[in-house]
Design an enzyme around this catalytic site. Structure first.
Site, mmCIF file in Angstrom:
data_model
loop_
_atom_site.group_PDB
_atom_site.id
_atom_site.type_symbol
_atom_site.label_atom_id
_atom_site.label_comp_id
_atom_site.label_asym_id
_atom_site.label_seq_id
_atom_site.Cartn_x
_atom_site.Cartn_y
_atom_site.Cartn_z
ATOM 1 N N ASP A 107 -1.912 10.969 -1.920
ATOM 2 C CA ASP A 107 -2.312 9.946 -2.895
ATOM 3 C C ASP A 107 -2.688 10.544 -4.248
ATOM 4 O OD1 ASP A 107 -2.952 8.789 -0.052
ATOM 5 O OD2 ASP A 107 -2.621 7.113 -1.436
ATOM 6 N N ARG A 117 0.869 -1.172 0.000
ATOM 7 C CA ARG A 117 0.000 0.000 0.000
ATOM 8 C C ARG A 117 0.905 1.221 0.000
ATOM 9 N NH1 ARG A 117 2.414 1.774 3.776
ATOM 10 N NH2 ARG A 117 0.869 3.428 3.883
ATOM 11 N N GLY A 118 0.268 2.401 -0.079
ATOM 12 C CA GLY A 118 1.059 3.628 -0.246
ATOM 13 C C GLY A 118 1.134 3.920 -1.736
ATOM 14 N N ALA A 119 0.871 5.184 -2.102
ATOM 15 C CA ALA A 119 0.696 5.522 -3.523
ATOM 16 C C ALA A 119 1.881 5.113 -4.409
ATOM 17 C CB ALA A 119 0.387 7.015 -3.645
ATOM 18 N N ASN A 152 -5.200 12.609 0.853
ATOM 19 C CA ASN A 152 -4.348 11.683 1.599
ATOM 20 C C ASN A 152 -5.247 10.891 2.543
ATOM 21 O OD1 ASN A 152 -1.714 10.629 2.318
ATOM 22 N ND2 ASN A 152 -1.889 11.722 4.240
ATOM 23 N N LYS A 153 -4.637 10.047 3.338
ATOM 24 C CA LYS A 153 -5.357 9.159 4.259
ATOM 25 C C LYS A 153 -6.402 9.909 5.080
ATOM 26 C CE LYS A 153 -5.139 5.646 4.487
ATOM 27 N NZ LYS A 153 -6.114 4.796 3.758
ATOM 28 N N GLN A 192 -2.111 2.291 10.077
ATOM 29 C CA GLN A 192 -0.804 2.294 9.393
ATOM 30 C C GLN A 192 0.254 3.008 10.231
ATOM 31 O OE1 GLN A 192 -3.737 3.004 7.912
ATOM 32 N NE2 GLN A 192 -3.733 2.514 5.747
#
Ligand code: MRU
Length: 362
Positions: free
Chosen positions: A242, A53-55, A252-253, A201
């Site tokens: 993201d 995960r993570g862009a 973002n998150k 996360q």
């Protein structure tokens, strides 16, 4: 970055070019579980179910997914079907579509027999470029932290949300790259780590990777950031992103927006670290146009951890049948963003500045 003292990337191809190895991030911080992905379906599952995960990392993973497809069938139809499948894994981070478009643009003009080798070369190049990009982001962010440290003449406190560290990229991370470079430069720095509900996360990944690198940090509940800012205990906020739209809105998150509001109210600078692969010039208005992923109710109603014997257990938090809404990202309006830390330098979250970034270098 280091894991138990040994250097690691978050993904790497098999030497025979027939598989991709990834860290299954669902098992962290309790276990460093390495998974071998051998076809595009496995890569799709790993992105969708957030083993990776993570862009930037999902972009790099998807590029290798297409390379895996190319060794089985490199025809236009097969490659395009693989692109569609991979792109459908997660909707918000634009790096996924960016990586697939770049791969397709490289492969499509080539004769079939050259495509597989070219696909692995391009995926390797993208992984290496991600590392160089993040190092550059780290250098630009380091200048900010060095200046803060010089002005404060004491330890500086940075707050971050989610995980935008090396686990979210091929190496170094985006928001955490300046932290690692500040550490190397001898700057006295401490990181407040938001737990980042619902998938945690921050608690599971950021706290783990900062501990592995020996960076001083403290885990906080998501709701604690505003309180710490009111008390002058946060000098700067740096988050990842993201997708950033042409007008500088930062997606973002989930929970990032609330941190930006609190930072604005308390005069704390709020930066987003943005590789250019996360910039989406096709969207004029991030708030209105960035697609927000809705994830499963179970991420909120249940929580997973380790019991005293070390076994993975999931327990239920909410009453049976509770209605749940679980948007995984939010959009921070550009007006709340002090600046964007990119590989080309720090720029204002404004259309003009972002347009200049896209111009080819002299
Ligand atoms: O749902 P996730 O864990 O993929 O979300 C990750 C984030 O929101 C990160 O901050 C973002 O992708 C930047 S990673 C360098």
């Amino acid at each position: 970055m280091r894991v138990n003292g040994r250097f690691h990337r978050s993904l790497w191809p098999a030497p025979q070019r027939n598989a991709l190895f990834v860290i299954d991030q669902r098992a962290l911080p309790h276990q460093l579980r390495i998974e071998r992905l051998a076809d595009v379906a496995a890569v799709h599952e790993a992105i969708r179910d957030m083993w990776v995960r993570g862009a930037p990392l999902i972009g790099a993973t998807a590029a290798y997914g297409l390379a895996l497809q190319a060794i089985h069938d490199a025809g236009d139809e097969a490659l395009q079907a693989a692109c569609r499948l991979l792109a459908s894994a997660r909707p918000t981070a634009v790096n996924l579509a960016w990586a697939l478009q770049r791969m397709w643009a490289q492969l499509q003009p080539l004769p079939l027999h050259l495509r597989a080798a070219a696909a692995w070369r391009e995926a390797d190049a993208m992984a290496d470029e991600d590392v160089a990009t993040n190092q550059a982001i780290g250098r630009h962010g380091l200048a900010l932290l060095a200046e803060l440290s010089r002005r404060r003449q004491r330890r500086i406190h940075l707050l971050t949300h989610c995980n935008a560290g090396w686990l979210a990229t091929v190496d170094w991370g985006t928001a955490l790259a300046p932290v690692y470079q500040a550490q190397a430069a001898g700057i006295d720095l401490h990181v407040w780590v938001d737990e980042t509900r619902p998938r945690n996360q921050g608690a599971s990944l950021t706290a783990w990777e900062l501990a592995q690198q020996g960076v001083p940090h403290t885990l906080i509940a998501d709701n604690a950031g505003g309180h710490l800012m009111q008390r002058g205990q946060v000098d700067i906020v740096i988050v990842g992103c993201d997708r950033v739209s042409a007008n500088g809105d930062v997606c973002n998150k989930i929970g990032t927006y609330l941190k930006a509001l609190a930072a604005h109210d308390n005069g704390v600078p709020f930066y987003a670290a943005m590789p250019l692969s996360t910039f989406d010039a096709t969207l004029q208005d991030g708030l209105a146009q960035i697609p927000i992923e809705e994830r499963s109710a179970r991420e909120l109603t249940h929580i997973t951890g380790r019991d005293a014997q070390g076994a993975a257990v999931e327990v239920q938090l909410a009453p049976d049948g509770t209605a749940v809404s679980n948007p995984a990202f939010d959009v921070t309006p550009a007006r709340l963003v002090t600046g964007l830390i990119t590989e080309r330098g720090i720029v204002a979250a404004q259309a003009d500045a972002l347009r200049c970034l896209q111009e080819p270098r002299p």
